[in-house]
Motif scaffolding. Sequence first.
Motif, PDB file in Angstrom:
ATOM      1  N   LEU A  68       5.764  44.838  34.031  1.00  0.00           N
ATOM      2  CA  LEU A  68       4.886  45.013  32.870  1.00  0.00           C
ATOM      3  C   LEU A  68       3.924  46.185  33.112  1.00  0.00           C
ATOM      4  O   LEU A  68       3.715  47.030  32.232  1.00  0.00           O
ATOM      5  CB  LEU A  68       4.096  43.729  32.633  1.00  0.00           C
ATOM      6  CG  LEU A  68       3.251  43.707  31.370  1.00  0.00           C
ATOM      7  CD1 LEU A  68       4.149  43.635  30.145  1.00  0.00           C
ATOM      8  CD2 LEU A  68       2.296  42.519  31.369  1.00  0.00           C
ATOM      9  N   VAL A  85       7.520  40.198  37.569  1.00  0.00           N
ATOM     10  CA  VAL A  85       7.317  40.314  36.128  1.00  0.00           C
ATOM     11  C   VAL A  85       6.077  41.153  35.826  1.00  0.00           C
ATOM     12  O   VAL A  85       6.117  42.077  35.013  1.00  0.00           O
ATOM     13  CB  VAL A  85       7.194  38.925  35.485  1.00  0.00           C
ATOM     14  CG1 VAL A  85       6.880  39.066  34.005  1.00  0.00           C
ATOM     15  CG2 VAL A  85       8.482  38.145  35.660  1.00  0.00           C
ATOM     16  N   VAL A  86       4.975  40.875  36.513  1.00  0.00           N
ATOM     17  CA  VAL A  86       3.738  41.594  36.186  1.00  0.00           C
ATOM     18  C   VAL A  86       3.838  43.044  36.635  1.00  0.00           C
ATOM     19  O   VAL A  86       3.301  43.944  35.990  1.00  0.00           O
ATOM     20  CB  VAL A  86       2.500  40.879  36.776  1.00  0.00           C
ATOM     21  CG1 VAL A  86       2.420  41.017  38.271  1.00  0.00           C
ATOM     22  CG2 VAL A  86       1.234  41.429  36.148  1.00  0.00           C
ATOM     23  N   TYR A 107      12.377  44.427  31.901  1.00  0.00           N
ATOM     24  CA  TYR A 107      11.304  43.433  31.854  1.00  0.00           C
ATOM     25  C   TYR A 107      11.814  42.127  31.237  1.00  0.00           C
ATOM     26  O   TYR A 107      11.560  41.031  31.741  1.00  0.00           O
ATOM     27  CB  TYR A 107      10.140  43.973  31.025  1.00  0.00           C
ATOM     28  CG  TYR A 107       9.038  42.978  30.770  1.00  0.00           C
ATOM     29  CD1 TYR A 107       8.155  42.628  31.781  1.00  0.00           C
ATOM     30  CD2 TYR A 107       8.878  42.390  29.527  1.00  0.00           C
ATOM     31  CE1 TYR A 107       7.147  41.726  31.568  1.00  0.00           C
ATOM     32  CE2 TYR A 107       7.871  41.473  29.304  1.00  0.00           C
ATOM     33  CZ  TYR A 107       7.009  41.146  30.323  1.00  0.00           C
ATOM     34  OH  TYR A 107       6.020  40.233  30.098  1.00  0.00           O
ATOM     35  N   TYR A 108      12.562  42.290  30.154  1.00  0.00           N
ATOM     36  CA  TYR A 108      13.125  41.118  29.469  1.00  0.00           C
ATOM     37  C   TYR A 108      13.983  40.307  30.428  1.00  0.00           C
ATOM     38  O   TYR A 108      13.874  39.085  30.500  1.00  0.00           O
ATOM     39  CB  TYR A 108      13.945  41.591  28.272  1.00  0.00           C
ATOM     40  CG  TYR A 108      14.571  40.472  27.484  1.00  0.00           C
ATOM     41  CD1 TYR A 108      13.787  39.448  26.964  1.00  0.00           C
ATOM     42  CD2 TYR A 108      15.941  40.448  27.243  1.00  0.00           C
ATOM     43  CE1 TYR A 108      14.344  38.434  26.227  1.00  0.00           C
ATOM     44  CE2 TYR A 108      16.504  39.426  26.507  1.00  0.00           C
ATOM     45  CZ  TYR A 108      15.721  38.426  26.004  1.00  0.00           C
ATOM     46  OH  TYR A 108      16.273  37.412  25.282  1.00  0.00           O
ATOM     47  N   THR A 158      11.894  38.584  33.097  1.00  0.00           N
ATOM     48  CA  THR A 158      11.127  37.486  32.497  1.00  0.00           C
ATOM     49  C   THR A 158      12.023  36.291  32.240  1.00  0.00           C
ATOM     50  O   THR A 158      11.670  35.148  32.481  1.00  0.00           O
ATOM     51  CB  THR A 158      10.505  37.933  31.164  1.00  0.00           C
ATOM     52  OG1 THR A 158       9.856  39.163  31.359  1.00  0.00           O
ATOM     53  CG2 THR A 158       9.497  36.907  30.669  1.00  0.00           C
ATOM     54  N   PRO A 186       6.960  35.792  39.631  1.00  0.00           N
ATOM     55  CA  PRO A 186       5.859  36.214  38.767  1.00  0.00           C
ATOM     56  C   PRO A 186       5.351  37.611  39.108  1.00  0.00           C
ATOM     57  O   PRO A 186       5.011  38.384  38.211  1.00  0.00           O
ATOM     58  CB  PRO A 186       4.758  35.188  39.039  1.00  0.00           C
ATOM     59  CG  PRO A 186       5.387  34.076  39.782  1.00  0.00           C
ATOM     60  CD  PRO A 186       6.698  34.514  40.305  1.00  0.00           C
TER      61      PRO A 186
END
Lengths: 297, 279, 380
Positions: free
Chosen positions: A222, A218-219, A284-285, A288, A215
């Motif tokens: 982002l 991911v952030v 990012y994709y 994720t 996680p």
Amino acid sequence: MLGRRQKREKWILLAPALAVLALITLIPLANTLWLSFTDTRISALPEPVHFIGLENYVYALTDPDFQEALFRTLYFTIVSVGLEGVLGVAVAVLLNQEFRGRTLLRALIILPWAVPTIVNAVAWRLIYHPDYGALNSLLFQLGIISDYRSWIGDPATAMNMVILADVWKNFPLVAYVALAALQTVPEDLSKAAAIEGAGPWKRFCSITLPWIAGPLMVVMVLRTIEAFRVFDIIYVMTGGGPADSTKTASFYVYQEYFNYLRSGSGASYAVLVAGISAVLIVFYYSVTKRQTAGGAA
Amino acid sequence: MRRSLVQSILLYGCALLLAAFTAGPLLWLAVMSISAPTDLTEVPLRWIPSQLDFSRYAALLSLDGGNGERFLSALRNSILTAGGATAAALLLAIPAAYAFSRRQASMVLLFAFLATIMMPPITYVLPLYSTFSSLGLLNHTVTLIIVYTAMLLPFATWLMKANIDVLPVEVEQAAFMEGAGTAYTIRQVVLPLALPAIAATAMLSFLVAWDEFFYALIFTNDLSAKTLPVAIADFSAGRVTDYGVIASVGVLATLPPAILAIAFQKFIVSGLVAGSVKG
Amino acid sequence: MNAAMTQDAILKISSLQKRYGEVNVLKDIDISMAPGEFLVLVGPSGCGKSTLLSCISGLTDISSGTIHIAGRDRTNDEPADRDIAMVFQSYALFPNMSVERNIGFGLEVRKVNEAEKKRKVAEVADLLKIEHLLHRRPAELSGGQRQRVAMGRALVREPKLFLFDEPLSNLDAKLRVTMRTEIKRIHQTTGASIVYVTHDQIEAMTLASRIVVMKDGVVQQIGTPQEIYNKPVNAFVADFMGAPSMNLMTGTATREGEHVRLQIPTPEGPPLELFDYGPGPETLAAGDTAELTIGLRPEAMTDLGLRSGGMDGRTLQSADCLLDVVEPAGADTYAVVQLGGTEAVARLSADAPVAAGQRVPIAFDLSKISYFDIASGNRL
């Protein structure tokens, strides 16, 4: 499930959203792409437009100012997001401990996130004020500095001061994501490691961090995508100055468009910046997707 | 595990430091907004105001005088823009989210949705500017509503999809069996169940729109359409010599999102975390 | 199935196939159902029974074949147009609506006028004894009450066909029995045509007018509960239906004149020998010996105490068996006997004076015997 009707229905349900997105993003994107191959200028009078092939791109890629702007953007992005990551995780670890006032502190850190970006920029601009700023006064009264400084008026410090303001606003998001992930770390795991004789730092590195890595990654990506487009805070705090020391890529394109009115050339810069963003977005994709497949979130 | 005294001191020290770092700038902004103008130009600073001065708020909240008019019209524009865009985005996002969740619309398409808002706005801004300019739509609230709707839509769709995913599908099937069409089912069955999610999505969308600066900067140029962020940037860059005025505008612009964020903290945090992490 | 029957069928499924990609989950299903029948689809999980129900409902589209409901081809119709109603396993009540609106939802959608709707809802509520609950929300109801509301919603529209998807599986054991009776009562009062999916073979036996046993997407047997129970078409059906299930023992059969000699090996010594004076396995010619699976239900293996009439030496024959385990179960006592490579269960009277390790005479009721091919499992 149901075949034909559902397929038809799917497109009916999607149509309004697709139409709006096409109008506001896809068509402009194609338009920008087209502009980037022309010598179009923004002007009140219609001017002849010429297709000039890759000329804009050749110029853009050899333009040292643009390269510097890209590097500045990269510096801003890496340092901001890096600090947000470190601070975010540290805050999350802190807020995951039991102590009095924890609930209050957890609520408190949502405030920087809630402050509008422009207010954040304005507030820090006031804090950094060379004559009446709180930072100067505070550091002076604490005896840390002996002379007032022009924090964002000095090319040597301006970018870092902008970064500090950005980190202040954006670390809560990372902290909340990290905290949510921390709360899923099984206590047994940590206890077992403690019994095996692992110290707190060792436990954090070998158990906690890997557990929340997904996680967190991911952030952070982002945030990287967001930081890469930085404009607002620069516009208000420094206007790209002093001596272009905070002129980032988005700001560069903005000036090319709206100060120098060169839309063709500006579009080619925009396409290059968008290309870099696209790479980040694809990245990012993939993180994720891996994260979702892993299911740890 | 019990903590030693040293650990406790360290822990509370860190907590205090964090609280100071988080609240400090905001507190200072608030203090500036109620300090006498002369307090703000003392060297070194006077941290505690010599007297409380609420006159700036009074001026900002009254239509007489330039600052008040600038602030209040920006406030009105911001509320209209953010509110209108939020409503429009939800209206479009709910059917789209339903298509992604229950009608097997491709996830690649959903990601393409998201990719559009992740791109830097400079990618889109010039053609939009030209188009709105030729349509005579520059400097209109409705223009910003349209652009913001597109900006909010992907994220709203994503959040709503995640929330529809977890609703029991059999309830919808039951509605279909009973003869309800998709639109009726969404309205009568899905939406009531998704109400909390809709509220959370609306709040986050509103906050994002409230915060937007770049498009507003470029598409608006006077009182009739300028939103709060643009107005604040103007205050900050303009001839205002009393920093307390800038601070009080900042405080007022922060109040609505701050109140929402504190009041619905759980809602918003879980929405944020889900929105940024879940795929 | 003759032509007239086809005409009258309330539900007729022909050559239905359902594939998910490469996986064939339903293979060549043919089912015909008469009006007023209570058809139960039963089988282990993954057998395709729920998918089949979903295909009938129209919530799942089929890969090939046809579905006729009340004489009309409904293969490509929307669920709502098929003139059917469904009761879901999770009840699928609308949580935001009152019981009254839940029941009346189908009428609301069809824009039935208010008075008519109220009357019909009241009628159904009366039938289901839920009049006092009409103004509550589903969250305020117990499991059994929700179940009634779900049935009410199905009943109120008076559709041609009712579909029940494991409707009792979310209830506790005691309530399940009550609701089972309730469903049976409703079927008897309304004469509705019902297709009912369950994995519980007792539910199937008690409710069905006919049972469809399925396995791996294939219909194994369609028949009345008695047919399914007494004449299972293969070892799978024999094993799946009935609790405890049929004892499937490997042994040999030899046709000797007017009887068939059966030998079932025992681990402790000479094989158990029985003589079937019935027709025996059809394929077995005179003088032939064949190895096969011999099926006897536990209640066909009892203690002598239950057989006051005594042995007649023909349908009832006695043989001594070594009891491996004895399990008192209240009404009966079950005894495990090692026979023909399986743990055969005998159903003894509750007060049978037996203990594990004893050799006890067991009465075998050969009128209930079944034979299956060892390789294919098919009935002989």
